[in-house]
Design a protein around this motif. Structure first.
Motif, mmCIF file in Angstrom:
data_model
loop_
_atom_site.group_PDB
_atom_site.id
_atom_site.type_symbol
_atom_site.label_atom_id
_atom_site.label_comp_id
_atom_site.label_asym_id
_atom_site.label_seq_id
_atom_site.Cartn_x
_atom_site.Cartn_y
_atom_site.Cartn_z
ATOM 1 N N PRO A 1 0.838 -1.203 0.000
ATOM 2 C CA PRO A 1 0.000 0.000 0.000
ATOM 3 C C PRO A 1 0.869 1.249 0.000
ATOM 4 N N PRO A 2 0.313 2.358 -0.448
ATOM 5 C CA PRO A 2 1.104 3.594 -0.430
ATOM 6 C C PRO A 2 1.460 3.989 0.997
ATOM 7 N N ARG A 3 2.585 4.591 1.164
ATOM 8 C CA ARG A 3 3.018 5.084 2.477
ATOM 9 C C ARG A 3 2.903 6.600 2.419
ATOM 10 N N LEU A 4 1.773 7.116 2.913
ATOM 11 C CA LEU A 4 1.487 8.542 2.827
ATOM 12 C C LEU A 4 1.915 9.269 4.099
ATOM 13 N N THR A 5 2.332 10.505 3.937
ATOM 14 C CA THR A 5 2.652 11.355 5.082
ATOM 15 C C THR A 5 1.375 12.054 5.542
ATOM 16 N N ALA A 6 1.425 12.680 6.694
ATOM 17 C CA ALA A 6 0.272 13.445 7.179
ATOM 18 C C ALA A 6 -0.078 14.559 6.195
ATOM 19 N N THR B 1 -3.851 15.142 4.135
ATOM 20 C CA THR B 1 -4.744 16.282 4.283
ATOM 21 C C THR B 1 -5.486 16.530 2.976
ATOM 22 N N GLY B 2 -6.721 16.975 3.125
ATOM 23 C CA GLY B 2 -7.559 17.216 1.959
ATOM 24 C C GLY B 2 -8.906 16.547 2.135
ATOM 25 N N VAL B 3 -9.623 16.421 1.025
ATOM 26 C CA VAL B 3 -10.982 15.889 1.046
ATOM 27 C C VAL B 3 -10.986 14.465 0.514
ATOM 28 N N TRP B 4 -11.664 13.577 1.246
ATOM 29 C CA TRP B 4 -11.843 12.175 0.875
ATOM 30 C C TRP B 4 -13.346 11.926 0.779
ATOM 31 N N THR C 1 -3.209 2.792 -4.447
ATOM 32 C CA THR C 1 -1.869 2.892 -5.030
ATOM 33 C C THR C 1 -1.306 4.276 -4.749
ATOM 34 N N GLU C 2 -0.036 4.445 -5.041
ATOM 35 C CA GLU C 2 0.589 5.766 -4.871
ATOM 36 C C GLU C 2 -0.155 6.817 -5.691
ATOM 37 N N ARG C 3 -0.555 6.440 -6.875
ATOM 38 C CA ARG C 3 -1.236 7.366 -7.780
ATOM 39 C C ARG C 3 -2.702 7.585 -7.399
ATOM 40 N N ASP C 4 -3.338 6.566 -6.847
ATOM 41 C CA ASP C 4 -4.763 6.625 -6.516
ATOM 42 C C ASP C 4 -4.996 6.039 -5.126
ATOM 43 N N PRO C 5 -4.553 6.744 -4.063
ATOM 44 C CA PRO C 5 -4.708 6.209 -2.713
ATOM 45 C C PRO C 5 -6.175 6.212 -2.285
ATOM 46 N N GLY D 1 -18.541 -8.390 6.073
ATOM 47 C CA GLY D 1 -18.864 -7.057 6.577
ATOM 48 C C GLY D 1 -19.235 -6.070 5.493
ATOM 49 N N ASP D 2 -19.388 -4.843 5.915
ATOM 50 C CA ASP D 2 -19.764 -3.731 5.047
ATOM 51 C C ASP D 2 -18.502 -2.899 4.800
ATOM 52 N N LEU D 3 -17.923 -3.013 3.611
ATOM 53 C CA LEU D 3 -16.695 -2.309 3.258
ATOM 54 C C LEU D 3 -17.026 -0.905 2.777
ATOM 55 N N ARG D 4 -16.408 0.089 3.382
ATOM 56 C CA ARG D 4 -16.570 1.481 2.961
ATOM 57 C C ARG D 4 -15.222 1.997 2.495
ATOM 58 N N ILE D 5 -15.228 2.704 1.372
ATOM 59 C CA ILE D 5 -14.003 3.221 0.761
ATOM 60 C C ILE D 5 -14.142 4.713 0.515
ATOM 61 N N LEU D 6 -13.101 5.463 0.858
ATOM 62 C CA LEU D 6 -13.036 6.896 0.571
ATOM 63 C C LEU D 6 -11.891 7.130 -0.404
ATOM 64 N N LYS D 7 -12.154 7.951 -1.417
ATOM 65 C CA LYS D 7 -11.128 8.318 -2.403
ATOM 66 C C LYS D 7 -10.940 9.824 -2.390
#
Length: 124
Positions: free
Chosen positions: A14-19, A23-26, A100-104, A116-122
């Motif tokens: 998985p991508p290793r994102l910094t804080a 930040t931003g909108v998901w 992915t790095e390009r589309d976390p 379960g109920d999988l929820r995804i934010l992009k």
């Protein structure tokens, strides 16, 4: 499996994102919005969170919340974002970093781990 063992197919990382990168909108497909502000503030709109009962067999096993709260990057195990709400809706929820790095993406599985109920934010 042979492809992975020989190096032809790489293991998923998985991508290793910094804080700052978090930040931003998901946004979720169901209208959920999570705004992560620098400094750890969060705004939630129709965001599913762990239910107050903590019972993953409950129907539904989550609460849909609005309001404000805090967030932090959690590097324990697989990287994730822990969102804590102000007020009385739901409990803190850990969103795992995936994609992915390009589309976390951020995701969480509510309820039964097998069905379960999988929820995804992009990013959005």
């Amino acid at each position: 499996m042979l492809g992975t063992a020989t190096g032809v197919v790489k293991d998923y990382e998985p991508p290793r994102l910094t804080a700052d990168e978090l930040t931003g909108v998901w946004r979720g497909e169901d209208g959920a919005v999570l705004r992560l502000h620098p400094g750890g503030r969060a705004e939630l709109t129709d965001l599913p969170t762990e239910s107050e009962s903590g019972d993953w067999l409950a129907e539904p096993p989550f609460a849909v919340c609005e309001g404000t709260g805090t967030w932090l990057l959690d590097r324990e195990g697989r990287d994730g974002v822990v969102v804590r709400l102000d007020g009385g809706c739901g409990r803190q929820t850990r969103w795992t970093i995936g994609g992915t790095e390009r589309d976390p993406e951020l995701f969480v599985l509510f309820g039964d781990p097998d069905a379960g109920d999988l929820r995804i934010l992009k990013r959005g």
